[in-house]
Design an enzyme around this catalytic site. Structure first.
Site, PDB file in Angstrom:
ATOM      1  CE  LYS A 112      -7.473   0.752   3.332  1.00 42.95           C
ATOM      2  NZ  LYS A 112      -6.313   1.384   4.021  1.00 42.95           N
TER       3      LYS A 112
ATOM      4  CB  CYS B  33      -4.118  -1.794   4.388  1.00 42.42           C
ATOM      5  SG  CYS B  33      -3.250  -1.522   5.962  1.00 42.42           S
TER       6      CYS B  33
ATOM      7  CD  GLU C 234      -2.647   1.149   2.643  1.00 42.09           C
ATOM      8  OE1 GLU C 234      -3.761   1.700   2.627  1.00 42.09           O
ATOM      9  OE2 GLU C 234      -2.191   0.548   3.636  1.00 42.09           O
TER      10      GLU C 234
END
Length: 282
Positions: A114, A155, A42
């Site tokens: 995300k 993440c 990330e």
């Protein structure tokens, strides 16, 4: 059929030019070690927690220095690269935390924004409000690669098992979990979460991580990790320094695990109880 994959662990600098110079030699090392597919963490293109400094640096995917540099590198090395995420400007001018999948010819074959924003107040006093900077994505993505279907997450997404389950049910045999985990949460939860997501879905889970103390002052956990469908750790960098983790994936292990424990087939619809959780502000 086995596929050699490399997870790149970085300590991404606070400017795109420095970030490209940092990650490129690590990817070259991975290719020299025989990897045909590489996953970066990330925030591969820049890490800067100061919004006033970060936002003016963001470009579109097409204009981002690191994305374009890694597209050229993929063409040169003839490897696939998943840019675990690049912090970029959306078409509407807002910011996105976006995974970018690059094929061996340098073309972009898939992107994923995300979904779950890291808005937390940790016990050590550390706070984060990712939603103040980025617009969350709305769609899960399973992308085709040379070795098979790949599920894309970033993440904090790994704390939401229903996302991983949806990716596996949509055909993903490997799920990428690039991350910039905080040190407190990494120490407490990193390995547990990754192994749980692999076991629940019968998938390989590949987590390329940021590690160490960065220019902007943040600390990240490192410990990039590859987990097999039965839950065993098949590769680990046991530190937070930049590095390369190479693993060989035997995708036959996916069918073996899912046939042994057919949880993806055995689940049933049910009516849920009324939610009782209150918003943090309440």
């Amino acid at each position: 059929m086995t596929t050699r994959v490399a997870l790149i662990q970085t300590r991404t600098p606070a400017t795109p030019a420095a970030a490209l110079a940092h990650v490129e030699p690590l990817i070259r090392q991975a290719a020299a070690d025989g990897a045909t597919f590489v996953i970066t963490p990330e925030g591969t293109n820049v890490l800067q927690k100061d919004r006033a400094r970060l936002l003016p640096m963001l470009e579109s995917v097409e204009g981002d220095l690191v994305v374009q540099g890694l597209r050229a590198l993929a063409r040169e090395l003839q490897i696939g690269i998943l840019i675990g995420s690049a912090l970029v400007k959306r078409a509407d001018g807002q910011a996105a935390n976006r995974a970018v999948l690059v094929a061996a010819d340098g073309s972009i074959t898939a992107t994923y924004d995300k979904i779950h924003m890291f808005d937390v107040d940790l016990p050590n006093g550390e706070t984060a409000r990712e939603s103040r900077t980025y617009t969350p994505g709305e769609a899960a993505v399973v992308a085709d690669t040379a070795f098979g279907p790949l599920g894309l997450t970033i993440c904090y997404d790994m704390r939401f098992p229903h996302l991983y389950r949806a990716l596996a049910k949509a055909g993903a045999q490997v799920i990428a979990a690039p991350a910039a985990f905080t040190r407190p949460t990494g120490q407490a939860h990193w390995e547990i979460l990754l192994r749980a997501r692999a076991i629940e879905t019968g998938s390989f889970v590949l987590a390329a991580a940021q590690g160490g103390v960065h220019e902007d002052g943040r600390g990240t956990w490192g410990r990039s990790m590859a987990v097999a469908p039965w839950g065993e750790v098949i590769g680990l960098l046991d530190h937070d320094e930049p590095g390369v983790l190479v693993v060989d994936l035997d995708l036959a292990a996916v069918a073996k695990a899912r046939n042994a424990i057919p949880a993806l087939r055995n689940d049933r619809a049910f009516s849920a109880p009324e939610p009782r959780l209150q918003a943090a502000a309440e």
